[in-house]
Structures are given as structure tokens and as C-alpha cells.
Design an enzyme around this catalytic site. Sequence first.
Site, PDB file in Angstrom:
ATOM      1  N   CYS A   1      -4.345  13.145  13.093  1.00 35.15           N
ATOM      2  CA  CYS A   1      -5.030  11.866  12.873  1.00 35.15           C
ATOM      3  C   CYS A   1      -4.885  11.017  14.117  1.00 35.15           C
ATOM      4  CB  CYS A   1      -4.493  11.158  11.634  1.00 35.15           C
ATOM      5  SG  CYS A   1      -2.898  10.423  11.894  1.00 35.15           S
TER       6      CYS A   1
ATOM      7  N   LYS B   1       0.838  -1.208   0.000  1.00 33.12           N
ATOM      8  CA  LYS B   1       0.000   0.000   0.000  1.00 33.12           C
ATOM      9  C   LYS B   1       0.871   1.256   0.000  1.00 33.12           C
ATOM     10  CE  LYS B   1      -1.674   1.430   4.133  1.00 33.12           C
ATOM     11  NZ  LYS B   1      -1.346   2.800   4.562  1.00 33.12           N
TER      12      LYS B   1
HETATM   13  C1  EPZ Z   1       4.501   6.983   6.287  1.00 29.12           C
HETATM   14  O1  EPZ Z   1       3.754   8.070   6.829  1.00 29.12           O
HETATM   15  C2  EPZ Z   1       3.553   5.813   6.188  1.00 29.12           C
HETATM   16  N1  EPZ Z   1       2.445   6.154   5.314  1.00 29.12           N
HETATM   17  C3  EPZ Z   1       3.063   5.418   7.582  1.00 29.12           C
HETATM   18  O2  EPZ Z   1       2.263   4.256   7.465  1.00 29.12           O
HETATM   19  C4  EPZ Z   1       4.275   5.108   8.463  1.00 29.12           C
HETATM   20  O3  EPZ Z   1       3.836   4.860   9.778  1.00 29.12           O
HETATM   21  C5  EPZ Z   1       5.254   6.289   8.464  1.00 29.12           C
HETATM   22  O4  EPZ Z   1       5.607   6.641   7.097  1.00 29.12           O
HETATM   23  C6  EPZ Z   1       6.537   6.029   9.232  1.00 29.12           C
HETATM   24  O5  EPZ Z   1       7.170   4.895   8.707  1.00 29.12           O
HETATM   25  C7  EPZ Z   1       2.589   6.025   4.004  1.00 29.12           C
HETATM   26  O6  EPZ Z   1       3.622   5.644   3.488  1.00 29.12           O
HETATM   27  C8  EPZ Z   1       1.407   6.338   3.161  1.00 29.12           C
HETATM   28  P1  EPZ Z   1       6.674  10.364   8.154  1.00 29.12           P
HETATM   29  P2  EPZ Z   1       4.312   9.557   6.763  1.00 29.12           P
HETATM   30  O7  EPZ Z   1       6.613  11.614   7.351  1.00 29.12           O
HETATM   31  O8  EPZ Z   1       5.034   9.735   5.485  1.00 29.12           O
HETATM   32  C9  EPZ Z   1       6.914  13.699  11.629  1.00 29.12           C
HETATM   33  C10 EPZ Z   1       0.404   2.850   7.926  1.00 29.12           C
HETATM   34  O9  EPZ Z   1      -0.067   2.336   8.985  1.00 29.12           O
HETATM   35  N2  EPZ Z   1       6.833  14.678  10.539  1.00 29.12           N
HETATM   36  O10 EPZ Z   1       7.852   9.483   7.956  1.00 29.12           O
HETATM   37  O11 EPZ Z   1       3.205  10.470   7.088  1.00 29.12           O
HETATM   38  C11 EPZ Z   1       5.624  12.874  11.753  1.00 29.12           C
HETATM   39  O12 EPZ Z   1       4.642  13.565  12.493  1.00 29.12           O
HETATM   40  C12 EPZ Z   1       0.911   4.284   7.925  1.00 29.12           C
HETATM   41  O13 EPZ Z   1       0.439   2.254   6.852  1.00 29.12           O
HETATM   42  C13 EPZ Z   1       6.945  16.027  10.840  1.00 29.12           C
HETATM   43  O14 EPZ Z   1       7.103  16.427  11.992  1.00 29.12           O
HETATM   44  O15 EPZ Z   1       5.341   9.519   7.975  1.00 29.12           O
HETATM   45  C14 EPZ Z   1       6.149  11.615  12.409  1.00 29.12           C
HETATM   46  O16 EPZ Z   1       6.271  11.846  13.774  1.00 29.12           O
HETATM   47  C15 EPZ Z   1       0.549   5.099   9.099  1.00 29.12           C
HETATM   48  N3  EPZ Z   1       6.849  16.929   9.806  1.00 29.12           N
HETATM   49  C16 EPZ Z   1       7.539  11.431  11.788  1.00 29.12           C
HETATM   50  O17 EPZ Z   1       7.905  12.739  11.309  1.00 29.12           O
HETATM   51  C17 EPZ Z   1       6.697  16.530   8.502  1.00 29.12           C
HETATM   52  O18 EPZ Z   1       6.631  17.408   7.608  1.00 29.12           O
HETATM   53  C18 EPZ Z   1       7.610  10.452  10.622  1.00 29.12           C
HETATM   54  O19 EPZ Z   1       6.571  10.756   9.693  1.00 29.12           O
HETATM   55  C19 EPZ Z   1       6.598  15.159   8.216  1.00 29.12           C
HETATM   56  C20 EPZ Z   1       6.677  14.244   9.250  1.00 29.12           C
END
Ligand code: EPZ
Length: 429
Positions: A126, A22
Site C-alpha cells: 500500500c 477507527k
Molecule cells: C495498524 O496497522 C493501524 N491500522 C495503522 O493505522 C498504524 O499505522 C499501524 O497499526 C501502526 O501503529 C489499523 O489499526 C487498522 P502493524 P497494522 O501490523 O496493524 C510490519 C492509519 O493511518 N509487519 O502494527 O497493519 C508492518 O509492515 C493506519 O490509521 C510485518 O512485517 O500495522 C509494519 O512495518 C495506517 N509483518 C510494522 O510491522 C506482519 O505480519 C507494524 O505494522 C505485520 C506487520
Amino acid sequence: MDKIKITGGIPLKGKIEIGGAKNSALPLMAASLLMEGSVTLSNLPHLSDIATMANLLVHHGVCLNINACSDYKPGHDGRVITFSAKNIKDLTAPYEIVRKMRASALVLGPLLARFGTARVSLPGGCAIGTRPIDLHLSALEKMGAEITLDTGYVQASAKGGLKGAVIEFPKVTVGGTENLLMAATLAKGTTVMKNAAMEPEISDLANCLVKMGAKIEGIGTRTLTIEGVKNLHSVNYAVIPDRIEAGTYAMAAAITGGDVELLGAKREIMGATIDVLRQSGVEITETKNGIRVKRTGGLSSVNVETEAYPGFATDMQAQLVALMCVAKGTSHIAENIFENRFMHIPELMRMGADIKINGHTAVVKGVDHLSGASLMATDLRASVSLVIAALAARGSSIINRVYHLDRGYERLEEKLRGCGAIIERVNKE
Ligand code: EPZ
């Protein structure tokens, strides 16, 4: 509303087909916005998140040809869809779609790079945390984009086009790396992304972009170097297998003392999940067609913290907590990526689990057995962790809010039933 009923206590035995990832499919679909040519993706999973991204793309003007042709023969029925973004008519990703799925923000990079302007609703918080996209936005600003926030929307423009830049992410971000990677393929000059995410889904996107004519170096490492090109061209590409789906069924096999072959699963992209399972006493072997997961002895406790890939994935944390509920000894499982990803714990405790939350660490003391209960979760992985616990529990459990599971697990009941589980979907109140 649909519910899932599970009667626990049966060791899973058999084979489970692992679908396409996904979290690879979503950015790959967004990448179709980068060009007039078409992207034909095979091994696409049939999930509601994929439908949400398809709806968003259609809203922008992308034409979909479902069941298009592909040479890919994975041995299961992953779908093939062609996405043609020749006639884009709307550069706004509306709140009504983005609020359903945060990955919608992945259209920002491609739209901005190709059209010089885009308007994308801010995703908001979320169930697992605040999840801002500030790192995506500040990196795009470094590439020359002007960004303003207005009535809940990000308005981005880059009149003369995006320009290559050196970007060092202060924190590893999967979505941020994907958005920037797509944007940089069409920027003028060279972009260097440091502290980039190196999840297998990033490499999948990069490999597909290279097949489309992008120039990317450092794939699979923390530093990606992208030399912008003028145009990209049509591509036919197969999505990698879902390492989180594979890990989830591995945990299900482990908790029930089962013996399951995960067809199509790839050990080399599963990061620390395999090591952690082995540490807990689960046998994992590679087979010709995937991975075999077997447990004959007892389960031992583990101490684990979630980290960016190749560390232990936050998307496997809830499932591991469920498994450790019945392991011998006390496990410490720390969640370092999201601040609110322990919503499964109160539900597991209702099944008899002994868990204390100490800051961002779950301290799980193994119990003799879990008991069936009526359960509810607030996100995809939390929901599936309850399924795992219910498969091992004494008696029956009802899992409510099945729509969370449908976002990320295709034919979950059918796959588990094929291995002997007593599981059915019921749709009465
Ligand atoms: C991806 O989310 C995945 N989603 C998530 O999978 C997964 O948990 C996550 O990566 C971490 O591996 C998809 O690939 C569609 P991040 P993403 O940006 O890209 C912070 C599932 O269950 N952050 O790596 O949104 C954020 O809040 C899902 O399939 C900022 O602060 O995750 C988090 O604490 C849920 N500012 C951390 O970084 C930003 O601009 C990592 O988030 C971006 C992120």
C-alpha cells in the site's frame, strides 16, 4: 472528484468533538464473527473504512441493524450498529474488498477460530509500505492452523480447532496481535502472546472480548494470556475516542496559534503525542470534557522517532512534520514503523517547507511561513498533514484526493469551520 479548499492564517478557536476510534472500531466489528450472538457497538465513527468493513461482514453473512439502541451518551452523534453473525454463509474475504482496506485481514482469526477454515485475500502493498501479514500467519500456524497460499489468497484450516500456544512476535504488530487475540479466545487451552502490541485499540478489543465472556489477562501490557472458552455471548460496547483524530486537531490548533477544546479526547491514551506537543511549546490542559490545546508563544523544534505505543505514533508523524515546518530550529523526525511514510514531504516542500530526507529521518528546518498551493497525497495521514499545513499557510490551498481524508476524519471541514477555519469542499474539476 471532490477537493478541499483552505484559506490559511486563521487561529483555530472553539470546540471540536472527537469521534470513536477507527482503528478500534475495525477489529471490534471483526470480533462479531466469533459467535452467533450479537455485538452492538456505539460511538462508531461515520467513515468510509467503517463502511468497507461493514460491507465485508455483510458479504460473510453478518446482519446489520443500523441505529440500534444503546445506553451510551457520549455527547455527540457516534453511530450505534448491531452486528449479528448467526448465519455466516461465506468464509472468503475477497480481493475486491481486501484491496480497499488492509484491516480486512482481521476477519481471518475470528473465522478460522469459529469455523475451522477461512480464505482471505492477501492485502498486498500500500502507499505507506509493503505491509505483509506473515507474522499473523506464522502465529496462527503455531496454534495448529494449516496455511497455504494460492492465487493471491491465504487458505487457512484447523480441522480439530485452534490450540493454545506460546507466541512471541519478533516485531510488535497491531493487526497481528488483534487477529491472534480474537483467534485465541475460542482456542483449546491457553495462549500466551509475548511482545504483543499494547496500543489502546488492543486494550479496547480485549475489554470488549472479556465482556463477551473471553478470559484474557495482561490487558494493557506486552504479554497477553488468553484461556480459550467454548462460546462467547452478546455484548453492548462503546468504542474509545480516536486518539489520532484528537492528536491531529491538536496539531492543527498548535500550528495556527489557536485555542481549541477537544471534547471527548482522553489524555491517558494519547501516548507521547502530548509530551511532544508540550516540548514544542504548546499548552495542553485537561478539562472536564476533554483536552484544551493552546499556543500563544513560538513553536520550538523537536527530535522524535516513531515507535509502538506508548511511544510517538507513526499515525501522527506526518502531522508533526507539518507542524515542525514553521517551528524555530531544526527537527529530526525518524519513521521507524513503515518504510515509505514520507509522501507528504515533497508536497510540504512545494508550500515552501525546508525538509531533507536522510535515510528514514526527516530533517525539518523551520521556515518563517508556508505558502498555499495545489496539493495531493497518497494516504490518510499524509493528506491530513497537508490540511494542517494549509491552515497555517499564507493564501489558499487546494487538497486533492479527498477520499483519503474520508477514510479517517469524519466531518473534517465542519469541525474545522466550527473553529473559524476557512475551508470548503468543492467538487468541480
Ligand atoms: C495498524 O496497522 C493501524 N491500522 C495503522 O493505522 C498504524 O499505522 C499501524 O497499526 C501502526 O501503529 C489499523 O489499526 C487498522 P502493524 P497494522 O501490523 O496493524 C510490519 C492509519 O493511518 N509487519 O502494527 O497493519 C508492518 O509492515 C493506519 O490509521 C510485518 O512485517 O500495522 C509494519 O512495518 C495506517 N509483518 C510494522 O510491522 C506482519 O505480519 C507494524 O505494522 C505485520 C506487520
